[in-house]
Design an enzyme around this catalytic site. Structure first.
Site, short mmCIF file in Angstrom:
data_model
loop_
_atom_site.label_atom_id
_atom_site.label_comp_id
_atom_site.label_asym_id
_atom_site.label_seq_id
_atom_site.Cartn_x
_atom_site.Cartn_y
_atom_site.Cartn_z
N ALA A 119 -32.18 9.43 -26.84
CA ALA A 119 -33.05 9.47 -28.03
C ALA A 119 -34.23 8.52 -27.92
O ALA A 119 -34.85 8.17 -28.92
CB ALA A 119 -32.21 9.13 -29.27
N ASN A 175 -25.90 4.49 -28.72
CA ASN A 175 -26.14 4.65 -27.29
C ASN A 175 -27.55 4.20 -26.91
O ASN A 175 -27.80 3.81 -25.76
CB ASN A 175 -25.92 6.10 -26.87
CG ASN A 175 -24.44 6.42 -26.71
OD1 ASN A 175 -23.68 5.62 -26.19
ND2 ASN A 175 -24.05 7.59 -27.15
N HIS A 203 -35.38 5.04 -34.74
CA HIS A 203 -35.26 3.93 -33.80
C HIS A 203 -36.63 3.27 -33.67
O HIS A 203 -37.61 3.93 -33.34
CB HIS A 203 -34.78 4.42 -32.44
CG HIS A 203 -33.47 5.14 -32.48
ND1 HIS A 203 -32.28 4.49 -32.74
CD2 HIS A 203 -33.16 6.45 -32.32
CE1 HIS A 203 -31.29 5.37 -32.73
NE2 HIS A 203 -31.81 6.56 -32.48
#
Length: 251
Positions: A119, A175, A203
């Protein structure tokens, strides 16, 4: 390229659905929860009831898309069979002992371990932290349901600390922190925020050093049936598989 997949969830299905475009052959699929696969009446791949049956199939590349426990249980066994391994549950590699065992097995058996960018965007540039001093921080903002907080409304920080601890407390959600730490060679600082108004996985990466500064904001759409997984993470594995086959490597 002959591929085996551990875990029949969002990522496993994405690989299978795009196998024709990638010009790959999905040979076998294994999931500890056999009920996920038992509905297949006819398929072009072997549906394996046991891991040993799965490992015996003629595959070049195994994609782990299940859990950190799957890496702990199967990782070394896969590499010992001279098969290459893609790890999606990157948090498992924050365990230094396990990481060393996997690296040693890969070296001894002429195998490779691949970690997709998942991601994250700009991961290739962030690798510069292996060579220069600097600071890198990650803030992850998710809906409380994605973090296992079903009855929470509002916004609050649920974790603040190092990535090595974050991957233990949130093994299915962070992750990104593990991938950043492995790429940069640093146990990065992480903050995880639960926000009930958020529908995407967000994020925010902030980095600075002698080279200057980097600011990356990523708003990832989630899988409808699996809000813990970002759609971008699943798409990244397609890009990695394609790049493995290509004679020119970019980034």
């Amino acid at each position: 390229m002959k591929i085996g997949i551990i875990g029949y969830g969002s990522i496993g299905k994405t690989i299978i659905d795009n196998s024709g475009m990638l010009d790959i052959d999905v040979v076998a699929v294994y999931d500890k929860d056999y009920s996920k696969l038992s509905n297949f009446k006819i398929s072009n791949f072997k549906i394996c009831k046991t891991f040993d049956e799965f490992l015996d199939q003629d595959t070049d590349l195994i994609v782990e898309a299940a859990s950190q426990d799957a890496i702990r249980e199967y990782g070394v066994k896969i590499l010992k069979m001279h098969k290459n391994l893609v790890i999606m549950s990157v948090g498992a590699l924050m365990d230094e002992d396990l990481r060393d065992k996997l690296i040693k097995s890969a070296q001894e058996n002429n195998s490779c371990i691949y970690i997709p960018s998942g991601a994250i965007l700009g991961l290739d540039n962030l690798k510069i932290f292996q060579f220069v001093e600097g600071n890198i921080e990650l803030t992850t903002i998710k809906n409380p349901k994605s973090l296992g907080l079903k009855d929470f409304n509002g916004r609050k920080t649920v974790f603040k600390g190092k990535a090595s601890k974050a991957v233990k407390e949130f093994p299915y959600n962070i992750n990104v922190a593990a991938t950043l730490s492995l790429a940069t060679g640093k146990d990065i600082d992480v903050e995880i925020i639960a926000d009930s108004k958020v529908t995407e996985n967000i994020h925010q990466i902030r980095a600075n050093g002698v080279f200057g500064s980097i600011k990356i904001d990523i708003n990832n759409v989630t899988f409808p049936k699996n809000p813990k997984t970002s759609y971008l993470a699943a798409l990244s594995i397609l890009g990695m598989i394609k790049s493995i086959k290509e004679p020119i490597k970019i980034g």
